[in-house]
Motif scaffolding. Structure first.
Motif, short mmCIF file in Angstrom:
data_model
loop_
_atom_site.label_atom_id
_atom_site.label_comp_id
_atom_site.label_asym_id
_atom_site.label_seq_id
_atom_site.Cartn_x
_atom_site.Cartn_y
_atom_site.Cartn_z
N GLN A 185 8.74 11.96 8.93
CA GLN A 185 8.90 11.35 10.37
C GLN A 185 9.10 9.95 10.65
OE1 GLN A 185 9.78 13.63 12.51
NE2 GLN A 185 9.49 15.31 11.17
N PRO A 186 10.31 9.44 11.13
CA PRO A 186 10.34 8.03 11.31
C PRO A 186 9.71 7.74 12.55
CG PRO A 186 12.45 9.24 11.85
CD PRO A 186 11.43 10.19 11.37
N HIS A 187 9.22 6.49 12.46
CA HIS A 187 8.35 5.96 13.72
C HIS A 187 9.06 4.47 13.89
CE1 HIS A 187 5.48 9.28 14.03
NE2 HIS A 187 5.64 9.16 12.58
N ALA A 188 9.39 4.15 15.15
CA ALA A 188 9.91 2.64 15.44
C ALA A 188 9.01 1.75 14.69
CB ALA A 188 10.29 2.76 17.00
N TYR A 189 9.51 0.61 14.22
CA TYR A 189 8.67 -0.30 13.67
C TYR A 189 9.23 -1.77 14.09
CZ TYR A 189 5.41 -2.63 10.45
OH TYR A 189 4.47 -3.18 9.88
N PRO A 190 8.33 -2.87 14.35
CA PRO A 190 7.11 -2.93 14.54
C PRO A 190 6.63 -2.17 15.63
CG PRO A 190 8.10 -4.87 15.03
CD PRO A 190 9.03 -4.05 14.26
N ASP A 191 7.60 -1.73 16.61
CA ASP A 191 7.49 -1.12 17.78
C ASP A 191 8.42 -0.73 18.60
OD1 ASP A 191 8.49 -3.25 19.50
OD2 ASP A 191 6.42 -4.51 19.31
N GLU A 192 8.54 0.12 19.65
CA GLU A 192 9.78 0.46 20.30
C GLU A 192 10.55 -0.48 20.82
OE1 GLU A 192 10.60 3.73 20.71
OE2 GLU A 192 9.00 4.77 19.82
N ARG A 193 9.90 -1.30 21.72
CA ARG A 193 10.51 -2.59 22.06
C ARG A 193 11.36 -3.22 21.17
NH1 ARG A 193 10.14 -8.16 22.50
NH2 ARG A 193 8.30 -8.25 21.30
N TRP A 194 11.05 -3.50 20.08
CA TRP A 194 12.25 -4.33 19.01
C TRP A 194 13.21 -3.28 18.61
CZ3 TRP A 194 13.39 -8.82 17.03
CH2 TRP A 194 12.44 -9.89 17.23
N ASN A 195 12.90 -1.92 18.95
CA ASN A 195 14.06 -0.67 18.56
C ASN A 195 14.79 -0.31 19.78
OD1 ASN A 195 14.19 0.17 15.50
ND2 ASN A 195 11.82 -0.57 16.37
N ALA A 196 14.72 -1.06 21.05
CA ALA A 196 15.18 -0.59 22.21
C ALA A 196 16.11 -1.42 22.75
CB ALA A 196 14.06 -0.38 23.17
N ASP B 271 0.62 -1.23 -0.11
CA ASP B 271 0.12 -0.08 -0.10
C ASP B 271 0.71 1.44 -0.13
OD1 ASP B 271 0.97 -0.09 2.37
OD2 ASP B 271 -0.95 -0.11 3.45
N GLY B 272 2.24 1.09 -0.06
CA GLY B 272 3.05 2.28 -0.40
C GLY B 272 3.62 2.92 0.78
N ARG B 273 3.57 2.27 1.92
CA ARG B 273 4.33 2.68 3.20
C ARG B 273 5.70 2.44 2.85
NH1 ARG B 273 1.72 -0.64 7.68
NH2 ARG B 273 1.63 -2.18 5.84
N VAL B 274 6.41 3.43 3.58
CA VAL B 274 7.80 3.41 3.20
C VAL B 274 8.63 3.00 4.46
CG1 VAL B 274 10.05 4.64 2.55
CG2 VAL B 274 7.94 5.03 1.37
N PHE B 275 9.68 2.15 4.22
CA PHE B 275 10.35 1.64 5.58
C PHE B 275 11.82 1.94 5.34
CE2 PHE B 275 6.35 -0.83 5.49
CZ PHE B 275 5.83 -0.60 6.75
N VAL B 276 12.47 2.30 6.37
CA VAL B 276 14.03 2.36 6.21
C VAL B 276 14.80 1.89 7.49
CG1 VAL B 276 13.65 4.59 4.92
CG2 VAL B 276 13.80 4.90 7.30
N LEU C 106 9.29 3.50 10.15
CA LEU C 106 8.14 3.56 9.23
C LEU C 106 8.15 5.27 8.79
CD1 LEU C 106 5.59 3.14 7.42
CD2 LEU C 106 4.31 2.97 9.57
N LEU C 107 8.21 5.73 7.78
CA LEU C 107 8.19 6.96 7.50
C LEU C 107 6.69 7.60 7.27
CD1 LEU C 107 11.09 7.74 5.01
CD2 LEU C 107 11.14 8.03 7.54
N ASP C 108 6.29 8.34 8.09
CA ASP C 108 5.06 8.82 7.88
C ASP C 108 5.00 9.83 6.66
OD1 ASP C 108 5.94 11.71 8.85
OD2 ASP C 108 5.02 11.39 10.80
N ALA C 109 3.71 10.45 6.32
CA ALA C 109 3.60 11.49 5.33
C ALA C 109 4.39 12.61 5.25
CB ALA C 109 2.23 11.93 5.14
N GLU C 110 4.88 13.02 6.38
CA GLU C 110 5.88 14.17 6.78
C GLU C 110 7.35 13.77 6.72
OE1 GLU C 110 4.56 17.16 6.48
OE2 GLU C 110 2.53 16.35 6.18
#
Length: 362
Positions: free
Chosen positions: A74-85, A48-53, A68-72
């Motif tokens: 902005q990067p958001h931890a994916y799939p959640d904060e725990r996996w990125n912590a 569906d066009g979502r962009v992951f980096v 995951l980059l939002d429409a602006e």
């Protein structure tokens, strides 16, 4: 985090609307996103066009390992904060230690390659090296494939993955070799260990700005089995060290666990004499898009073996793992890997912002 997404790329995000913009002509670069504190070396898009980096820890980035980059933008931890912590001393089994690559696979799945080693050239932590499959439809981790010490050895740097059917094929840029992963059982095998086809040659340095890239110890950097692609029908695996040249082997020989190492090696064939590249993308027609590091260029190898320059631009300085969409957009992360502090005696030469570009190639 200070990132921005230019209006020209907003059409790619179905969640937002924007004024009509002119579609770029072929061979014109579009800035999709920028970052002033994260270095992205890999990109993938969902159905569906979502962009992951993502980006490796050793570049100095301190934000999400996978975002995951939002429409602006902005990067958001994916799939959640725990996996990125993950932090030193914490459990490495259910967190990202050091992501080297991401790959969009079948059934809208995202495959994450975690080297398990927080430091460049270091040994993977216990339970750290792994392949993580994320279901992009619901944003959950559906399976973790641990790569034990016999697969991700103390010298290993598990690099990237391609998938066909029930098999995953991975490269090891630290200890030369390939890894064959059974996606049903989770069993993994090493093949072509220390073979000429998976080992970085001594006479093909990685040249950027006319100079060879140096390893942290001051020697000329050598990166073993790194880029790989599967033919559209899954019959052939193409692979190389970062330096080139490329080889190929029929996947049936990799799937036969009864073959001796010598027998497997006997089926390797020369394929293409390509220059050092940060990453590649292969389309359904067999066209291979690759970054020519020395020339700051994107080139294409046709199935007939013809090499064409798609675009050359100073902004394409060490393009890494690109992503090609079905509608012909080539997404290009530009991490400027040779400029990070690790390869420059501790002093970064990165030109900010780091850019995520895209290019219409068909």
């Amino acid at each position: 985090m200070k990132t921005s997404l230019l209006a020209a790329s907003a059409l790619l995000f179905s969640a937002c609307s924007s004024p009509a913009v002119r579609t770029p002509s072929p061979s014109s670069l579009v800035v999709a996103a920028e970052s002033r504190d994260l270095i992205w070396n890999a990109v993938a898009l969902s159905e569906d066009g979502r962009v992951f980096v993502s980006g490796p820890r050793w570049t100095g980035s301190r934000g999400p390992a996978l975002a995951l980059l939002d429409a602006e933008g902005q990067p958001h931890a994916y799939p959640d904060e725990r996996w990125n912590a993950w932090s030193p001393g914490s459990d490495a089994r259910q967190a990202f230690v050091n992501i080297n690559a991401i790959h969009r696979g079948p059934e809208d799945s995202l495959w994450v390659i975690d080297t398990g080693a927080p430091d460049f050239g270091g040994a993977p932590l216990p339970d750290g090296a792994k392949v993580v499959r994320i279901d992009l439809k619901n944003g959950t981790v559906s399976r973790v494939y641990p790569l034990g010490a016999e697969i991700a050895t103390p010298q290993s740097y598990v690099d990237d993955i391609r998938i066909h059917g029930t098999r995953g094929y991975l490269t090891d840029a630290g200890r030369p070799g390939l890894i064959v992963l059974d996606l049903e059982s989770g069993a993994a095998r090493r093949v072509l260990d220390n073979a000429p086809s998976t080992t970085a040659p001594m006479d093909r340095p990685i040249l950027l700005e006319g100079k060879p890239v140096k390893a942290p110890d001051g020697s000329v950097l050598r990166v073993h089995a790194d880029p790989l692609e599967l033919s559209p029908d899954g019959k052939w695996l193409y692979f190389a060290s970062l330096h080139g040249p490329w080889s190929r082997i029929e996947t049936r020989w990799l799937e036969d666990a009864s073959l001796s190492p010598e027998a497997v090696a006997s089926h390797v064939e020369p394929w293409a004499d390509l220059p050092p590249t940060g990453g590649t993308a292969l389309d359904e027609n067999g066209d291979l898009y690759f970054g020519d590091l020395a020339e700051d260029a994107i080139k294409k190898r046709t199935p007939e073996g013809r090499i064409e320059t798609v675009i050359a631009d100073p902004r394409l300085h060490w393009v890494d793992a690109p992503y090609l969409t079905q509608d012909g957009w080539l997404w290009l992360p530009v991490p400027q890997m040779d400029r990070v502090a690790l390869f420059n005696e501790g002093k970064a030469r990165t030109t900010w912002p780091i850019q995520l570009l895209r290019l219409r190639v068909r």
